[in-house]
Design an enzyme around this catalytic site. Structure first.
Site, PDB file in Angstrom:
ATOM      1  N   ASP A 139       0.868  -1.178   0.000  1.00 36.90           N
ATOM      2  CA  ASP A 139       0.000   0.000   0.000  1.00 36.90           C
ATOM      3  C   ASP A 139       0.905   1.228   0.000  1.00 36.90           C
ATOM      4  OD1 ASP A 139      -1.866   2.014   0.478  1.00 36.90           O
ATOM      5  OD2 ASP A 139      -3.034   0.784   1.873  1.00 36.90           O
TER       6      ASP A 139
ATOM      7  N   ASP B  19      -3.286   7.423  -3.394  1.00 37.11           N
ATOM      8  CA  ASP B  19      -3.210   6.307  -2.448  1.00 37.11           C
ATOM      9  C   ASP B  19      -3.658   5.061  -3.195  1.00 37.11           C
ATOM     10  OD1 ASP B  19      -3.452   4.588  -0.280  1.00 37.11           O
ATOM     11  OD2 ASP B  19      -4.998   5.763   0.755  1.00 37.11           O
TER      12      ASP B  19
ATOM     13  N   HIS C  72     -11.814   6.128   2.020  1.00 33.77           N
ATOM     14  CA  HIS C  72     -11.840   7.437   2.674  1.00 33.77           C
ATOM     15  C   HIS C  72     -11.693   8.564   1.678  1.00 33.77           C
ATOM     16  CE1 HIS C  72      -7.535   7.206   1.883  1.00 33.77           C
ATOM     17  NE2 HIS C  72      -7.659   5.935   2.215  1.00 33.77           N
TER      18      HIS C  72
ATOM     19  N   HIS D 203      -6.466  10.459   5.489  1.00 33.44           N
ATOM     20  CA  HIS D 203      -7.780   9.843   5.690  1.00 33.44           C
ATOM     21  C   HIS D 203      -8.761  10.906   6.142  1.00 33.44           C
ATOM     22  CE1 HIS D 203      -6.503   5.358   6.287  1.00 33.44           C
ATOM     23  NE2 HIS D 203      -6.151   5.849   5.120  1.00 33.44           N
TER      24      HIS D 203
ATOM     25  N   GLU E 202     -11.003   0.971  -1.034  1.00 30.73           N
ATOM     26  CA  GLU E 202     -10.052  -0.103  -0.753  1.00 30.73           C
ATOM     27  C   GLU E 202     -10.684  -1.316  -0.097  1.00 30.73           C
ATOM     28  OE1 GLU E 202      -6.975   0.950   2.161  1.00 30.73           O
ATOM     29  OE2 GLU E 202      -7.863   2.942   2.310  1.00 30.73           O
TER      30      GLU E 202
ATOM     31  N   GLU F 247      -6.704  -1.200  -4.022  1.00 25.92           N
ATOM     32  CA  GLU F 247      -7.091   0.195  -3.773  1.00 25.92           C
ATOM     33  C   GLU F 247      -6.761   1.098  -4.956  1.00 25.92           C
ATOM     34  OE1 GLU F 247      -5.024   2.128  -0.516  1.00 25.92           O
ATOM     35  OE2 GLU F 247      -6.605   3.646  -0.328  1.00 25.92           O
TER      36      GLU F 247
HETATM   37 MN    MN Z   1      -3.656   2.911   0.896  1.00 22.98          MN
HETATM   38 MN    MN Z   2      -6.288   4.379   1.650  1.00 24.10          MN
END
Ligand code: MN
Ligand code: MN
Length: 294
Positions: free
Chosen positions: A83, A94, A154, A162, A187, A280
């Site tokens: 991630d 992200d 988010h 976030h 995600e 994600e």
């Molecule tokens: Mn992430």
């Molecule tokens: Mn994330």
């Protein structure tokens, strides 16, 4: 660059690094080498890490990242979740993928990936976040697996990794309506375990919260470094260990957490010890479908 251009540029960096990092996740490779590679290249490509590269393996679901001298290596068959986040001027991309080390993708890998794909197909202005969760849940359950109920997607705001709204991985009954221009990360996490995560009480990722009286000189100095280098974004103990030595970083971080200047993210593990996968993307909500920029 305006905010839109920053998001797109951050997205280009992580998209490229997903491709470049995947071949590194092989049996015997060290977690720390993969994390350092991605974070170093993020800077080289003109961004900065939005948070430490999370390398969470098997039942470890999120918030794990190697220490400076971490001896851990990948084993054949491991479910490795990478991630990563890049930011340009605080505007974050992200994204995450899962590799089953030196093994073909199985249903657990496919479930989170397909759930993300299905979720992206329904994103448009006016949809409620819980409706997206329902699509994720349904897709993962079609594999005989379950989503992780207490991990969510988010919003993404400048220098906030976030933010609201949260995008659940199941239908939680109520939600907020997305609107044109919203920037969010979706995600899904799939597991063959209980479908929830709990704290592992290991702390490797932190973020600055507020200025509190700090008596210890080393901690005061470190807090200044944190604010200066990482702003309000998450950072790794490993990053401070490069500047101060691991022993000093560990010691001062404990002190800063106790004084409520810094928040510690616990490593999260599946409640029943199940294996976990994750996929994600970050996107901008548009009338004619999501603008996926990772
Ligand atoms: Mn992430
Ligand atoms: Mn994330």
């Amino acid at each position: 660059m305006d905010s839109y251009e920053c998001y797109i540029k951050a997205g280009e960096i992580v998209r490229r690094l997903k491709e470049e990092s995947r071949p590194l996740v092989v049996e015997g490779a060290r977690y720390v080498d993969v994390a350092n590679f991605i974070e170093d290249k993020t800077r080289e490509y003109g961004g900065a890490p939005a948070f430490p590269v999370n390398i969470s393996v098997n039942n470890i679901s999120a918030h794990d990242t190697p220490t400076l001298d971490d001896p851990r290596t990948f084993t054949k068959g491991d479910y490795v979740k990478i991630d990563m986040g890049a930011h340009v001027g605080g505007y974050i991309a992200d994204t995450a993928y899962t590799v089953r080390v030196d093994s073909p993708d199985d249903d657990l890998v496919k479930a989170s990936r397909d759930a993300l794909k299905a979720a992206l197909e329904v994103v448009r202005p006016g949809i409620q976040t819980n409706e997206i969760g329902a699509v994720i849940d349904e897709t993962i359950r079609s594999y005989g697996l379950v989503p992780i109920e207490n991990l969510t997607g988010h919003g993404l705001e400048q220098y906030v990794a976030h933010s609201a709204p949260s995008i659940p991985n199941l239908d939680v009954g109520a939600g907020v309506k997305l609107k044109e221009g919203d920037v969010i990360a979706i995600e899904p996490f799939a597991t063959d375990g209980a479908g929830s995560v709990m704290d592992d009480e290991t702390y490797l990722i932190f973020k600055y919260i507020s200025d509190r009286p700090v008596r210890l000189q080393l901690a005061r100095k470190m807090l200044a470094t944190i604010k200066n280098n990482y702003n309000t974004l998450p950072f790794a103990q490993r990053w401070l260990s490069k500047i101060y030595s691991k022993r000093k970083a560990e010691f001062a971080l404990k002190y800063l957490v106790r004084s409520s200047s810094v928040y510690a993210f616990s490593v999260l593990k599946e409640s029943d010890g199940g294996n976990v996968t994750q996929a994600e993307h970050s996107l901008i909500v548009r009338e004619d479908g999501p603008e996926i920029y990772t």
